[in-house]
Scaffold this motif. Sequence first.
Motif, PDB file in Angstrom:
ATOM      1  N   VAL A 332       0.778  -1.252   0.091  1.00 15.44           N
ATOM      2  CA  VAL A 332      -0.048  -0.129  -0.106  1.00 15.44           C
ATOM      3  C   VAL A 332       1.059   1.320   0.098  1.00 15.44           C
ATOM      4  CG1 VAL A 332      -1.866   1.373   1.222  1.00 15.44           C
ATOM      5  CG2 VAL A 332      -1.790  -1.239   1.269  1.00 15.44           C
ATOM      6  N   ALA A 333       0.656   2.058  -0.933  1.00 16.86           N
ATOM      7  CA  ALA A 333       1.735   3.459  -0.987  1.00 16.86           C
ATOM      8  C   ALA A 333       0.461   4.404  -1.186  1.00 16.86           C
ATOM      9  CB  ALA A 333       2.128   3.387  -2.396  1.00 16.86           C
ATOM     10  N   TYR A 334       1.043   5.505  -0.277  1.00 20.73           N
ATOM     11  CA  TYR A 334       0.247   6.620  -0.036  1.00 20.73           C
ATOM     12  C   TYR A 334       1.020   7.889  -0.372  1.00 20.73           C
ATOM     13  CZ  TYR A 334      -2.075  10.617   2.637  1.00 20.73           C
ATOM     14  OH  TYR A 334      -2.683  11.790   3.112  1.00 20.73           O
ATOM     15  N   LEU A 335       0.173   8.882  -1.375  1.00 21.10           N
ATOM     16  CA  LEU A 335       0.711  10.068  -1.735  1.00 21.10           C
ATOM     17  C   LEU A 335       0.039  11.305  -1.204  1.00 21.10           C
ATOM     18  CD1 LEU A 335       3.208  11.616  -3.744  1.00 21.10           C
ATOM     19  CD2 LEU A 335       1.396  11.493  -5.562  1.00 21.10           C
ATOM     20  N   PRO A 336       0.948  12.027  -0.267  1.00 22.72           N
ATOM     21  CA  PRO A 336       0.365  12.908   0.728  1.00 22.72           C
ATOM     22  C   PRO A 336      -0.106  13.968  -0.331  1.00 22.72           C
ATOM     23  CG  PRO A 336       2.213  12.375   1.761  1.00 22.72           C
ATOM     24  CD  PRO A 336       2.167  11.737   0.330  1.00 22.72           C
ATOM     25  N   ARG A 337      -1.131  14.923   0.349  1.00 27.21           N
ATOM     26  CA  ARG A 337      -1.690  16.101  -0.207  1.00 27.21           C
ATOM     27  C   ARG A 337      -0.491  17.340  -0.592  1.00 27.21           C
ATOM     28  NH1 ARG A 337      -7.069  19.459   1.442  1.00 27.21           N
ATOM     29  NH2 ARG A 337      -7.609  20.493  -0.705  1.00 27.21           N
ATOM     30  N   GLU A 352      17.511  11.512  -5.470  1.00 30.53           N
ATOM     31  CA  GLU A 352      17.418  11.066  -4.167  1.00 30.53           C
ATOM     32  C   GLU A 352      16.299  11.159  -3.635  1.00 30.53           C
ATOM     33  OE1 GLU A 352      21.916  12.718  -2.691  1.00 30.53           O
ATOM     34  OE2 GLU A 352      20.232  14.020  -2.800  1.00 30.53           O
ATOM     35  N   ASN A 353      15.531  12.215  -4.101  1.00 28.45           N
ATOM     36  CA  ASN A 353      14.037  12.178  -3.566  1.00 28.45           C
ATOM     37  C   ASN A 353      13.345  10.912  -4.003  1.00 28.45           C
ATOM     38  OD1 ASN A 353      12.273  14.638  -2.408  1.00 28.45           O
ATOM     39  ND2 ASN A 353      14.350  15.315  -3.296  1.00 28.45           N
ATOM     40  N   PHE A 354      13.384  10.639  -5.257  1.00 27.00           N
ATOM     41  CA  PHE A 354      12.796   9.378  -5.868  1.00 27.00           C
ATOM     42  C   PHE A 354      13.277   8.054  -5.016  1.00 27.00           C
ATOM     43  CE2 PHE A 354      14.130   5.703  -8.399  1.00 27.00           C
ATOM     44  CZ  PHE A 354      12.977   5.208  -8.733  1.00 27.00           C
ATOM     45  N   ALA A 355      14.662   8.141  -4.581  1.00 27.23           N
ATOM     46  CA  ALA A 355      15.113   6.855  -3.982  1.00 27.23           C
ATOM     47  C   ALA A 355      14.834   6.260  -2.874  1.00 27.23           C
ATOM     48  CB  ALA A 355      16.731   6.669  -4.445  1.00 27.23           C
ATOM     49  N   LEU A 356      14.374   7.505  -2.017  1.00 28.26           N
ATOM     50  CA  LEU A 356      14.329   7.196  -0.512  1.00 28.26           C
ATOM     51  C   LEU A 356      13.761   6.180  -0.190  1.00 28.26           C
ATOM     52  CD1 LEU A 356      13.827  10.872   0.805  1.00 28.26           C
ATOM     53  CD2 LEU A 356      15.891   9.517   1.265  1.00 28.26           C
ATOM     54  N   PRO A 357      12.385   5.696  -0.374  1.00 26.69           N
ATOM     55  CA  PRO A 357      11.736   4.546   0.325  1.00 26.69           C
ATOM     56  C   PRO A 357      12.284   3.223  -0.275  1.00 26.69           C
ATOM     57  CG  PRO A 357      10.175   5.945  -1.098  1.00 26.69           C
ATOM     58  CD  PRO A 357      11.472   6.281  -1.469  1.00 26.69           C
ATOM     59  N   ARG A 410       8.498   7.727  -7.239  1.00 30.73           N
ATOM     60  CA  ARG A 410       8.798   7.177  -5.853  1.00 30.73           C
ATOM     61  C   ARG A 410       8.068   6.110  -5.099  1.00 30.73           C
ATOM     62  NH1 ARG A 410       8.574  11.452  -0.752  1.00 30.73           N
ATOM     63  NH2 ARG A 410      10.425  12.048  -1.721  1.00 30.73           N
ATOM     64  N   TRP A 411       6.736   6.093  -5.367  1.00 32.50           N
ATOM     65  CA  TRP A 411       5.940   5.136  -4.741  1.00 32.50           C
ATOM     66  C   TRP A 411       5.514   4.118  -5.785  1.00 32.50           C
ATOM     67  CZ3 TRP A 411       6.330   5.059   0.143  1.00 32.50           C
ATOM     68  CH2 TRP A 411       6.752   6.402   0.736  1.00 32.50           C
ATOM     69  N   LEU A 412       5.571   4.313  -7.013  1.00 31.78           N
ATOM     70  CA  LEU A 412       5.425   3.351  -7.991  1.00 31.78           C
ATOM     71  C   LEU A 412       6.627   2.411  -7.921  1.00 31.78           C
ATOM     72  CD1 LEU A 412       3.755   5.116 -11.127  1.00 31.78           C
ATOM     73  CD2 LEU A 412       2.799   3.608  -9.304  1.00 31.78           C
ATOM     74  N   ALA A 413       7.785   2.705  -7.394  1.00 36.60           N
ATOM     75  CA  ALA A 413       8.892   2.125  -7.426  1.00 36.60           C
ATOM     76  C   ALA A 413       8.902   1.072  -6.205  1.00 36.60           C
ATOM     77  CB  ALA A 413       9.965   3.042  -7.258  1.00 36.60           C
ATOM     78  N   THR A 414       7.956   1.120  -5.294  1.00 39.87           N
ATOM     79  CA  THR A 414       7.818   0.204  -4.185  1.00 39.87           C
ATOM     80  C   THR A 414       6.979  -0.752  -4.611  1.00 39.87           C
ATOM     81  OG1 THR A 414       5.616   1.412  -3.275  1.00 39.87           O
ATOM     82  CG2 THR A 414       7.550   2.145  -2.511  1.00 39.87           C
ATOM     83  N   SER A 444      -4.319   0.713 -13.546  1.00 40.20           N
ATOM     84  CA  SER A 444      -5.589  -0.066 -13.375  1.00 40.20           C
ATOM     85  C   SER A 444      -5.713  -1.147 -14.144  1.00 40.20           C
ATOM     86  CB  SER A 444      -6.571   0.950 -12.791  1.00 40.20           C
ATOM     87  OG  SER A 444      -7.152   1.677 -14.060  1.00 40.20           O
ATOM     88  N   ALA A 445      -5.541  -0.980 -15.331  1.00 39.09           N
ATOM     89  CA  ALA A 445      -5.680  -2.043 -16.257  1.00 39.09           C
ATOM     90  C   ALA A 445      -4.917  -3.122 -16.036  1.00 39.09           C
ATOM     91  CB  ALA A 445      -5.448  -1.474 -17.730  1.00 39.09           C
ATOM     92  N   GLU A 446      -3.721  -3.019 -15.540  1.00 40.76           N
ATOM     93  CA  GLU A 446      -2.836  -4.087 -15.215  1.00 40.76           C
ATOM     94  C   GLU A 446      -3.030  -4.499 -13.894  1.00 40.76           C
ATOM     95  OE1 GLU A 446       0.845  -1.736 -15.274  1.00 40.76           O
ATOM     96  OE2 GLU A 446       1.020  -1.693 -17.464  1.00 40.76           O
ATOM     97  N   GLY A 447      -4.030  -4.196 -13.266  1.00 40.15           N
ATOM     98  CA  GLY A 447      -4.571  -4.881 -11.872  1.00 40.15           C
ATOM     99  C   GLY A 447      -4.391  -3.810 -10.470  1.00 40.15           C
ATOM    100  N   MET A 448      -3.799  -2.972 -10.571  1.00 37.81           N
ATOM    101  CA  MET A 448      -3.551  -1.922  -9.593  1.00 37.81           C
ATOM    102  C   MET A 448      -5.043  -1.304  -9.065  1.00 37.81           C
ATOM    103  SD  MET A 448      -0.852   1.168  -8.912  1.00 37.81           S
ATOM    104  CE  MET A 448       0.531   0.009  -9.378  1.00 37.81           C
ATOM    105  N   SER A 449      -5.037  -1.266  -7.722  1.00 36.45           N
ATOM    106  CA  SER A 449      -6.144  -0.581  -7.188  1.00 36.45           C
ATOM    107  C   SER A 449      -5.863   0.904  -6.935  1.00 36.45           C
ATOM    108  CB  SER A 449      -6.764  -1.310  -6.080  1.00 36.45           C
ATOM    109  OG  SER A 449      -7.112  -2.623  -6.355  1.00 36.45           O
TER     110      SER A 449
END
Length: 502
Positions: A332-337, A352-357, A410-414, A444-449
Amino acid sequence: MNNQPSGLMLAGVSKRFGATRAVIDGDLHLRPGEIHTLLGENGSGKSTLVKILGGVHRPDTGSVTLDGVPVNSRSPRQAMDLGIAAVFQEVLTAGSQSVLENVWLGSHGTFRRRLGRAEQRSIAQDVLSRIAGEVPLDLPAGQLSLSERQSICIARALVRKPKVLILDESTASLDVRSRDRLFVELRQLAAGGTAILFISHRMDEVAEISDRVTVLRSGRSVSTVDRSDLSVDRLISDMTGNSGHDATRRQPHDSGDVILRGASVRLASASAPIDFELRAGEVVGLAGLEGHGQDHFIKRLAGVAAGPGSVVRILPEGVAELTERNGDALGVAYLPRERRGESLFESMSIRENFALPTLAKDRRGGLLDTRSIARRFEAFARSLSLRFGAAHDAISTLSGGNQQKVLLARWLATDPRVLLLNDPTRGVDIGTKREIYAILHRLSAEGMSVVVLSSEVDELVDLADRVLVFRDQSVFAEIPHSELSTESIVAAYFGQKSEVHT
C-alpha cells in the motif's frame, strides 16, 4: 502628455537561470479593473513572470511599468510599496502565531498611519469573513484547515488594498465555498479598479472568472484572448501547440477480488460508521467540501491516521491490519496532499527524492549501488515522461507537475498493489494532468487498485469507476460510473439526494 497605457505592462521580458531560459519573450498588459488570467503548462514561465512582478527576480531584458512608471522592484517589500501584492500556491503561514498575527504578518511600514489593535481585528475579521466565513482570530493558524490557511494568505494581500493583486494558483488549496466567495470578492475588487492577475490550471475557473487570458508556451507569450473568444480547445491548443485533445474519460470495466476492506470506520465520534471495499483494478474517487472527512478517510486507508474501526489488506495468505509502519510491506503506497510540507526534501536531488523509500533494493553487500538507483530512476523517468535537466539537480528546480511525477515514481517504485493519492494533480497543468490520468488508467488495467481524493470534480468524472461523496464526516452518497457527472457530485456536496445513490 503621457501616452503610456495605464495598468501593468511587461514588454519583451526575458529571464535566464544558468543554461535554462525560463522566460524568452514575455509580454502582458494587465488593465485596471480587469481579471486577466495567465495560462500555461508547468515550466512555461508563469512563476518566473510572477516573481519578476513580485520583486523576487529582476528581468535580464525588457521592461515592466505600472501606469507608465518603470517598476524596478529589488524585493517583495519594494513591490508591495508600489501596490503589487502576490499570493502563491504554497500556503505561507506561521503555524504557532494567531490568525490575526498571520493576516498582518510583514505589514509593518506598509501603512502610513499605524493601525491600532482593535482596528486590525476589525479589518481582518471583515476581509476573512468574506472569503472563509467566520474564522477565530486568536486561534493558532496551524490548527486550521488547508483552505482556511490559504484564506489567511489571501486576506494578508487584501488588507493592503493593492493596485495589482496576483493570485498564483492560490485557489488550488481553497474549498468550493471559499473559492466561490473569493470570486465574488474579485469581481467587486475589479469593479473598484483593482487589476487582478489570476493563474489557475482549472479550466472551469478560467472560463468563469476571466475577462482576458494570456497564454505562455516555452517562455513566450503566444496569445491573448478576450472573454468572448474563450474556448477550452483553443486554450489547450495555444498552451501545447497541438489542436484538439484526446478523450480522457475512463471506460467501465470489470474489477477483480476485494484487496482492501474498511469495517465500521468512524471519522468522528458522532459520525456514521463506514464500510468500504476496494477491488483489484478499480479506481475509486473521494470527494466532498473541505473538512467533511474525505482527507481523514484516505489517511485511515493508508494507516497514517488512527480511529475506531479497522482497515485490512486482504492477501492470499490471510488478512493483515494496516498501520503506519507496515503499508510498504503490504503493498500500500500513499501520496500525501501537500508536496512541500509532507513529501519533498528540497535540499536533496531529484534522484535522491525518488530513491528514499526503496534504498534497500539498491544495497549490495551493505553498500549502496548508485548505478542501480540510476537505472531504476531512468526507467521511471521515461515511463512518466519526466522533464528535468540532470538527475543530480535539486528537486526544487523542477516545475510543480514534474515534482509530482517524481513523487509518483517514488511510490510506484515500491511495487504497490494499492495506490492512495491525496489530490495528486493540485497545481499541475492540464497536459501533465492528462499524462497522470493515462498512467492511472494503465496501472488499473494492469490490476493495481487506486483511490483518488480530488478537489476537482471534472477529474473524478474522468478517472473513477465510482465516487464516494463525504458530508459531515461520513459517506453521504456513492455514485456509480453510469451516473457520474459534475452535477451529481456537486449535488451531493450540498446534501441533494435526488440525483445520486445514497
